[in-house]
Design an enzyme around this catalytic site. Structure first.
Site, mmCIF file in Angstrom:
data_model
loop_
_atom_site.group_PDB
_atom_site.id
_atom_site.type_symbol
_atom_site.label_atom_id
_atom_site.label_comp_id
_atom_site.label_asym_id
_atom_site.label_seq_id
_atom_site.Cartn_x
_atom_site.Cartn_y
_atom_site.Cartn_z
ATOM 1 N N ASP A 54 -5.948 4.066 -8.736
ATOM 2 C CA ASP A 54 -4.505 4.345 -8.713
ATOM 3 C C ASP A 54 -4.140 5.635 -9.443
ATOM 4 O OD1 ASP A 54 -4.274 1.863 -7.467
ATOM 5 O OD2 ASP A 54 -3.899 0.808 -9.348
ATOM 6 N N ARG A 75 4.160 7.372 19.030
ATOM 7 C CA ARG A 75 4.664 6.353 18.101
ATOM 8 C C ARG A 75 4.858 6.909 16.696
ATOM 9 N NH1 ARG A 75 0.214 1.917 20.042
ATOM 10 N NH2 ARG A 75 1.522 0.830 21.548
ATOM 11 N N ARG A 90 -10.721 0.805 -1.666
ATOM 12 C CA ARG A 90 -11.568 0.656 -2.860
ATOM 13 C C ARG A 90 -13.044 0.619 -2.504
ATOM 14 N NH1 ARG A 90 -8.428 -3.702 -5.974
ATOM 15 N NH2 ARG A 90 -10.332 -4.917 -5.808
HETATM 16 O O1 F6P Z 1 -5.463 -1.322 -9.458
HETATM 17 C C1 F6P Z 1 -6.253 -1.179 -8.327
HETATM 18 C C2 F6P Z 1 -5.695 -1.942 -7.181
HETATM 19 O O2 F6P Z 1 -6.504 -1.699 -6.052
HETATM 20 C C3 F6P Z 1 -4.219 -1.674 -6.859
HETATM 21 O O3 F6P Z 1 -4.046 -0.484 -6.142
HETATM 22 C C4 F6P Z 1 -3.847 -2.927 -6.107
HETATM 23 O O4 F6P Z 1 -2.484 -3.219 -6.200
HETATM 24 C C5 F6P Z 1 -4.656 -3.984 -6.790
HETATM 25 O O5 F6P Z 1 -5.739 -3.326 -7.433
HETATM 26 C C6 F6P Z 1 -5.201 -5.032 -5.854
HETATM 27 O O6 F6P Z 1 -5.925 -5.951 -6.583
HETATM 28 P P1 F6P Z 1 -6.753 -7.157 -5.970
HETATM 29 O O7 F6P Z 1 -8.074 -6.613 -5.517
HETATM 30 O O8 F6P Z 1 -6.895 -8.091 -7.101
HETATM 31 O O9 F6P Z 1 -5.956 -7.683 -4.826
#
Ligand code: F6P
Length: 341
Positions: free
Chosen positions: A128, A163, A274
């Site tokens: 983030d 779109r 991620r």
């Molecule tokens: O803080 C990292 C993050 O990927 C945020 O961007 C997101 O809101 C959150 O973690 C999601 O967490 P989880 O994997 O617990 O759903």
């Protein structure tokens, strides 16, 4: 010297590069390394594995974390979990613990330092990019690149069908990820938590774009952006009390379709952001952070957390002040907004 290491909170590309660097530097200094599994849960339950440098060597370029992660908070049940954590810390014979995490995981480390003077060194991580500790956190660059790749794929189908494509990104309560990715793809509008959503302005920008002959559009929305008057249902909160975010993209897409009368679709990128291998930038930064953390541990400089200012890694005391959230610098948003239609 025996050094423990754990990774807590949401996983993030580059964590394995940190682990590898810590294990290598500690071994080169004649010490040994042990990894605790699943964040603070590993210390509470006594779950660990040895980390020999040879074993972690191949993990440099792998996403996720070889140690696993969790959002476990020992201070949620302090009477039961904190004593268990301290017992396992003592039983493991640790001289130091390297804690790699975001504000929640490092917040626990700060409390353990304050309450029990545990020999801890912190390493900030987050996709983030919302920590005061680092101008840029490792994991962020990789996540931005994932969004860029996804949007470039979405753009060709949006073009073909004329779109509007609304892409919801992560970023928690800040708009760093949406803003940087938006600038990198030339998004036609970006919505972030730091700037109240102005639906009329959004729709008129998209209308102008259409009238100028460009009949598709890309809108990026950070998951933490608040749609006016919407009261999103809280699906779940975790140990640290944070709600699960998501859903604002659909509200925005709905408003655009109704007001602009153009077919509008939503894509929530979610955990794709991620995943996967860290970029070269994040591998280098995470490796430097791991080496610096090991150095602090070997020198007995405990109660500290690493910082990144420009390209310089340094350290500051690990306390609640150090862990403040860093909202998006609006100068970046203004640069992104120069291209909003
Ligand atoms: O803080 C990292 C993050 O990927 C945020 O961007 C997101 O809101 C959150 O973690 C999601 O967490 P989880 O994997 O617990 O759903």
């Amino acid at each position: 010297m025996k050094v423990g290491i754990l990774t807590g909170g949401g996983d993030c590309p580059g964590l394995n590069a940190v682990i590898r660097a810590v294990a290598r530097r500690v071994a080169d200094a004649g010490g040994s390394c042990v990894g605790f599994l699943e964040g603070w849960r590993g210390l509470i339950r006594g779950m660990s594995r040895p980390l020999a440098p040879d074993e972690v060597e191949p993990w440099l370029g792998r996403g996720g974390t070889i140690l696993g992660s969790s959002r476990t908070n020992p201070y949620k049940s302090p009477d039961a979990d904190v004593p268990r954590l301290r017992r396992h810390f003592a039983e493991a014979g640790l001289d130091a613990l390297v804690v790699v995490g975001g504000d929640d995981t490092l917040g626990v480390a700060a409390r353990l330092i304050n309450d029990f003077d545990l020999p801890i060194v912190g390493v900030p991580k987050t996709i983030d990019n919302d920590l005061m500790l680092a101008d840029f956190s490792f994991g962020f660059d990789t996540a931005v690149n994932v969004v860029v790749d996804a949007v470039e794929r979405l753009r060709t189908t949006a073009e073909s069908h004329r779109r509007v494509m609304v892409v919801e990104t992560m970023g928690h309560s800040t708009g760093w990820l949406a803003c940087f990715a938006g600038m990198a793809v030339g998004a036609d509008y970006v919505l972030v938590p730091e700037v109240p959503i102005d639906v009329r302005h959004l729709v008129s920008a998209l209308k102008l774009r259409r009238e100028s002959g460009r009949n598709h559009a890309i809108v990026l929305v950070a998951e933490g952006a608040r749609y006016p008057d919407a009261n999103p249902a809280v699906l779940e909160t975790e140990d640290f009390g944070h709600p699960r975010l998501g859903g604002v993209g659909a509200l925005v897409a709905n408003a655009i379709e109704r007001r602009l009368r153009v077919e509008t679709r939503t894509v929530v990128l979610g955990h794709l952001q991620r995943g996967g291998a860290p970029t070269a930038h994040d591998r280098v930064l995470a490796t430097r952070m791991g080496l610096a953390a090991a150095e602090l541990a070997l020198r007995g400089r405990f109660g500290t957390v690493l910082t990144l200012r420009g390209s310089q890694i340094a350290d500051v005391p690990l306390d609640s002040h150090a862990l403040a959230t860093r909202t998006l610098d609006l100068a970046f948003y203004q640069d992104a907004a120069a291209f909003f239609y």
